[in-house]
Design an enzyme around this catalytic site. Structure first.
Site, short mmCIF file in Angstrom:
data_model
loop_
_atom_site.label_atom_id
_atom_site.label_comp_id
_atom_site.label_asym_id
_atom_site.label_seq_id
_atom_site.Cartn_x
_atom_site.Cartn_y
_atom_site.Cartn_z
N LYS A 104 0.82 -1.23 0.00
CA LYS A 104 0.00 0.00 0.00
C LYS A 104 0.85 1.27 0.00
O LYS A 104 0.46 2.27 -0.61
CB LYS A 104 -0.98 -0.01 1.17
CG LYS A 104 -0.34 -0.27 2.50
CD LYS A 104 -1.26 -1.05 3.40
CE LYS A 104 -0.45 -1.61 4.56
NZ LYS A 104 -1.16 -2.51 5.39
N GLU A 128 -6.10 -5.51 -5.01
CA GLU A 128 -7.13 -5.72 -3.98
C GLU A 128 -6.52 -5.76 -2.58
O GLU A 128 -7.08 -5.23 -1.62
CB GLU A 128 -7.85 -7.05 -4.27
CG GLU A 128 -9.02 -7.34 -3.38
CD GLU A 128 -10.19 -6.38 -3.58
OE1 GLU A 128 -10.84 -6.46 -4.63
OE2 GLU A 128 -10.43 -5.55 -2.69
N GLU A 189 2.66 -3.69 14.01
CA GLU A 189 4.05 -3.85 13.61
C GLU A 189 4.95 -3.57 14.81
O GLU A 189 4.53 -2.91 15.77
CB GLU A 189 4.39 -2.82 12.52
CG GLU A 189 3.52 -2.87 11.29
CD GLU A 189 3.78 -4.08 10.44
OE1 GLU A 189 4.93 -4.56 10.41
OE2 GLU A 189 2.83 -4.58 9.82
N ASP A 200 -1.26 4.92 7.69
CA ASP A 200 -1.64 3.71 6.96
C ASP A 200 -3.06 3.85 6.39
O ASP A 200 -3.30 3.52 5.22
CB ASP A 200 -1.55 2.51 7.91
CG ASP A 200 -1.98 1.21 7.25
OD1 ASP A 200 -1.21 0.67 6.45
OD2 ASP A 200 -3.12 0.76 7.52
N LYS A 204 -4.43 3.97 2.24
CA LYS A 204 -5.53 3.17 1.68
C LYS A 204 -6.61 4.08 1.11
O LYS A 204 -7.20 3.78 0.06
CB LYS A 204 -6.09 2.24 2.75
CG LYS A 204 -5.07 1.19 3.19
CD LYS A 204 -5.52 0.51 4.46
CE LYS A 204 -4.53 -0.54 4.93
NZ LYS A 204 -4.78 -0.95 6.32
N GLY A 302 -3.59 -10.02 7.56
CA GLY A 302 -3.30 -11.41 7.90
C GLY A 302 -2.86 -12.19 6.68
O GLY A 302 -3.15 -11.83 5.54
N1 LIG Z 1 0.85 -8.40 6.76
C1 LIG Z 1 -0.38 -8.10 6.32
O1 LIG Z 1 -1.41 -8.57 6.82
C2 LIG Z 1 -0.55 -7.16 5.14
C3 LIG Z 1 -1.84 -6.88 4.68
C4 LIG Z 1 -2.00 -6.07 3.55
C5 LIG Z 1 -0.87 -5.55 2.92
N2 LIG Z 1 0.37 -5.82 3.42
C6 LIG Z 1 1.54 -5.26 2.70
O2 LIG Z 1 2.24 -6.35 2.10
C7 LIG Z 1 3.64 -6.11 2.09
C8 LIG Z 1 4.36 -7.25 2.80
O3 LIG Z 1 3.93 -7.29 4.16
P1 LIG Z 1 4.37 -8.48 5.13
O4 LIG Z 1 3.57 -8.35 6.35
O5 LIG Z 1 4.39 -9.77 4.39
O6 LIG Z 1 5.88 -8.03 5.45
P2 LIG Z 1 7.05 -8.94 6.04
O7 LIG Z 1 6.50 -10.11 6.76
O8 LIG Z 1 7.98 -8.01 6.75
O9 LIG Z 1 7.80 -9.49 4.74
C9 LIG Z 1 8.45 -8.66 3.85
C10 LIG Z 1 9.22 -9.50 2.87
O10 LIG Z 1 9.80 -8.64 1.88
C11 LIG Z 1 11.19 -8.93 1.77
N3 LIG Z 1 11.84 -7.69 1.39
C12 LIG Z 1 11.80 -6.50 2.05
N4 LIG Z 1 12.50 -5.58 1.37
C13 LIG Z 1 13.00 -6.20 0.28
C14 LIG Z 1 13.80 -5.79 -0.81
N5 LIG Z 1 14.29 -4.56 -0.90
N6 LIG Z 1 14.14 -6.70 -1.76
C15 LIG Z 1 13.66 -7.95 -1.66
N7 LIG Z 1 12.89 -8.41 -0.67
C16 LIG Z 1 12.58 -7.54 0.29
C17 LIG Z 1 11.62 -9.47 3.10
O11 LIG Z 1 12.77 -10.27 2.93
P3 LIG Z 1 13.44 -11.09 4.16
O12 LIG Z 1 12.45 -12.19 4.46
O13 LIG Z 1 14.71 -11.60 3.61
O14 LIG Z 1 13.59 -10.11 5.27
C18 LIG Z 1 10.38 -10.27 3.49
O15 LIG Z 1 10.43 -11.57 2.93
C19 LIG Z 1 3.84 -4.74 2.75
O16 LIG Z 1 3.96 -3.76 1.76
C20 LIG Z 1 2.55 -4.56 3.58
O17 LIG Z 1 2.22 -3.21 3.74
C21 LIG Z 1 0.56 -6.61 4.50
#
Ligand SMILES: NC(=O)c1ccc[n+]([C@@H]2O[C@H](COP(=O)([O-])OP(=O)(O)OC[C@H]3O[C@@H](n4cnc5c(N)ncnc54)[C@H](OP(=O)(O)O)[C@@H]3O)[C@@H](O)[C@H]2O)c1
Length: 328
Positions: A104, A128, A189, A200, A204, A302
């Protein structure tokens, strides 16, 4: 069996969710699209980190290795922050890959440019998952716009803030204690600044504004308030008057096409659709010209809700492509 080759950028909560659902729902996806989805590459930051096994998939920290994959069709993006995500997706579009993102922060800032680029290149973008996680708000807005006009959007768009406000009211906790609990339960977080400051929810709202109204307001014109200034006493006082604080992001368009909006805590009464929305859920009210008010509620984040929103985007994109093939 025809195969779609996919890469996943980012393998944290969301990236892993995508991979798991693609495996768990392989047959279902094949039934719905006629294709097997084959994940060929996963991009991460740290390749030494211990992760769930992904047999046969190349795990790399080098984006070049992703783009060198032969016959890649689609890129899922679930990394953090505006860059390098924007640069990666822009390159993916220019190379002819469809993209599906959950990011986002990146999409609020660069979605308008990516959508324009995608239109020129004949590429589909699924987003989405950027807004309200598992609530199908993007698809709903797209469907409504076919024959209606959206006048106003109001949303509880940050589950962490809503959880904190709920805990302060139901358990009598201070803001600090409720935030601690949100972190302990994995809702907030490690750095919860963007959640509790309203940033945040703002991102959105900007994504929804572009989709529903074709444009975003000048960002600086939107007043953004978080929930950190609310005290336990404020909540109790409101409760005494049978009112509840909700953190509401709101944007509307007037007859001249001018946008106005705000983000912050609002006191609402029992007749408001957000009155009963407790915990980490998100909820959005769309005020439309013909349908009236439509409210959607569900999990805002999630692994599975977010991953599932991205797989639904994939199914939509594959089926759009199939229709294009038939009509060409
Ligand atoms: N969590 C949710 O429920 C949720 C919901 C909606 C949207 N989102 C969005 O989805 C995205 C991911 O969220 P998440 O919760 O999955 O985050 P996360 O658990 O912190 O995972 C982030 C992943 O991205 C990788 N990464 C970060 N920077 C990178 C880069 N420069 N090059 C390559 N890989 C990189 C990290 O690698 P490493 O594993 O090696 O550290 C990790 O695997 C975010 O933008 C977040 O805003 C999340």
């Amino acid at each position: 069996m025809p195969t779609i080759k996919a890469a996943i950028l980012g393998f944290g909560t969301v990236g892993e969710g995508i991979y798991r659902i693609l495996n768990e729902k392989k047959q279902e996806i094949k039934r719905q699209t006629g294709y097997t989805i084959d994940v060929t590459t996963i991009l991460v930051n740290d390749i030494a980190k211990e992760r769930m096994p992904t047999p046969g998939v190349q795990v790399t920290n080098n984006i070049r290795e992703v783009f060198e994959q032969p016959q890649l069709d689609v890129i899922f993006e679930a990394i953090i922050g505006e860059e390098p995500a924007y640069t990666y997706l822009s390159e993916a579009i220019s190379k002819g890959y469809d993209v599906i993102t959950a990011n986002k922060a990146m999409f609020a800032a660069h979605g308008p440019a990516l959508l324009q680029q995608a239109e020129v290149c004949g590429i589909e973008i699924g987003f989405e998952a950027t807004t309200a996680g598992g609530v199908p708000i993007i698809q709903t807005v797209k469907n409504l716009l076919a024959g209606d006009r959206i006048k106003r959007i109001q949303g509880i768009l940050n589950g962490t803030s809503n959880f904190i406000l709920t805990q302060m009211r139901q358990e009598g906790l201070s803001f600090k204690a409720a935030l601690k609990e949100a972190q302990a339960l994995g809702y907030a977080e490690a750095d919860p600044t963007d959640d509790v400051s309203g940033k945040d929810a703002f991102r959105k709202l900007m994504i929804l504004s572009k989709l529903a109204f074709g444009k975003q307001p000048v960002w600086e014109t939107i007043d953004i308030q978080g929930i950190a200034q609310l005290t336990h006493e404020d909540i109790i006082e409101a409760n005494r008057g049978k009112l509840r604080y909700r953190h509401i992001a709101e944007i509307q368009i007037d007859e001249n096409g001018n946008l106005s909006g705000s983000i912050g805590p609002v006191l609402i009464g029992a007749n408001h659709p957000f009155y009963g929305i407790d915990g980490v859920d998100n909820s959005i009210i769309l005020d439309t010209e013909y349908l009236g008010a439509l409210t959607l509620t569900g999990p805002g984040a999630g692994m599975y809700p977010t991953g599932s929103a991205m797989i639904n985007d994939l199914i939509q994109i594959v089926n759009t492509r199939k229709r294009e093939l038939i009509s060409s």
